[in-house]
Each structure stands twice: as structure tokens, then as C-alpha cells.
Design a protein around this motif. Sequence first.
Motif, PDB file in Angstrom:
ATOM      1  N   PRO A  31      28.424  24.116  71.393  1.00 60.77           N
ATOM      2  CA  PRO A  31      28.815  22.823  71.970  1.00 60.77           C
ATOM      3  C   PRO A  31      27.798  21.706  71.707  1.00 60.77           C
ATOM      4  O   PRO A  31      28.178  20.545  71.612  1.00 60.77           O
ATOM      5  N   GLU A  62      35.189  18.107  76.525  1.00 59.30           N
ATOM      6  CA  GLU A  62      35.175  19.575  76.489  1.00 59.30           C
ATOM      7  C   GLU A  62      33.759  20.089  76.226  1.00 59.30           C
ATOM      8  O   GLU A  62      33.273  21.000  76.915  1.00 59.30           O
ATOM      9  N   ALA A  63      33.072  19.514  75.238  1.00 60.25           N
ATOM     10  CA  ALA A  63      31.703  19.944  74.919  1.00 60.25           C
ATOM     11  C   ALA A  63      30.763  19.668  76.090  1.00 60.25           C
ATOM     12  O   ALA A  63      29.913  20.510  76.430  1.00 60.25           O
ATOM     13  N   GLN A  66      31.248  22.240  78.750  1.00 61.50           N
ATOM     14  CA  GLN A  66      30.622  23.509  78.368  1.00 61.50           C
ATOM     15  C   GLN A  66      29.115  23.466  78.596  1.00 61.50           C
ATOM     16  O   GLN A  66      28.502  24.496  78.878  1.00 61.50           O
ATOM     17  N   CYS A  73      30.734  13.857  81.339  1.00 60.26           N
ATOM     18  CA  CYS A  73      32.087  14.380  81.137  1.00 60.26           C
ATOM     19  C   CYS A  73      33.117  13.461  81.796  1.00 60.26           C
ATOM     20  O   CYS A  73      34.147  13.147  81.183  1.00 60.26           O
ATOM     21  N   ARG A 107      39.176  19.321  82.388  1.00 61.54           N
ATOM     22  CA  ARG A 107      37.725  19.100  82.431  1.00 61.54           C
ATOM     23  C   ARG A 107      37.354  18.007  83.418  1.00 61.54           C
ATOM     24  O   ARG A 107      36.318  18.078  84.057  1.00 61.54           O
TER      25      ARG A 107
END
Length: 148
Positions: A31, A62-63, A66, A73, A107
Motif C-alpha cells: 500500500p 483504500e491504500a 490499509q 482517508c 473505507r
Amino acid sequence: MAKRVEPVRKSVKEILEDLLAGHREAAFSGPEAALKYLRRTLEGQASLPNAVKCVAHDLTAEALAQLGQWEACTGSVAAVIGHLPDLEAAFPHEYRRMLENLTCFERGIQAHSELGDFHGALALCERAIGLDLGAHFRAKRDSLEWAR
């Protein structure tokens, strides 16, 4: 006299395919590498179509999830949602499928919950339900009902 070479003009679909191919390759390294690729792409391409930015921000969210970078995010999720009309305009026939493949709502709900912003998580549930993205968002909303 030499003839001037015209610049290559790619369609939005071709630019999106390039982004996805580059992300796929970068994501093999994890990620962090995917995030680095996406940030460089978003910062370095001033003329990136907004529909492609929508997908890039979704992959970024998404990264970041993670990596547990919850505040960043939520910012990426907001950017995705802001570009949804652009995605629909650029891909009217594929929009529904593309919308269903976005992870921003999942997310975003996760990020808002991790940050203790249950009202924000609930608002994303409502938005996903409004877009008819699946019964699991109703279940998430029901589990957050106490936050009202």
C-alpha cells in the motif's frame, strides 16, 4: 520545412486504463508504493480528467485505510464523492458498475468510525443507501443508529 508533430490525445477511458495499470503494478509492492504512485499521479498531472481523479482518490482511500491513516482517508473519500458526477458524465453506460466497485463508502465508514465520528459514518451509510449500493449499508446504518 518539417511538419509539426501533433500531441497524442488520449480519451478519458485510456487515461483511466493507464492509471489502473500503473496502480496495479505499484500495488504489488504494498500500500505504501501504491499510495506513492497515486499521489505522484494526482500531483503531477494537472490535466487529469475529474472522472479519473475520482477513481484515483478511491484507490488512495483504500491504500490509506490499509495503512491506518484515517484522517487522510476521510479526505480522499470526500474527494471521491465530490467527483461522482464527473464519473457519471464521463462513463454514463459504465457508471453503475464503476460505482459499485468503488470502496470509498466502505473505507469512509471505517475511517469515520475509527476516528470516533459516528455521525460522519452514519451520513456515509445514508449516502450509500441513497445510491442503492446494497443491503449491507442498511445493516451498517442500523448498527450505527445509536449515534443519532
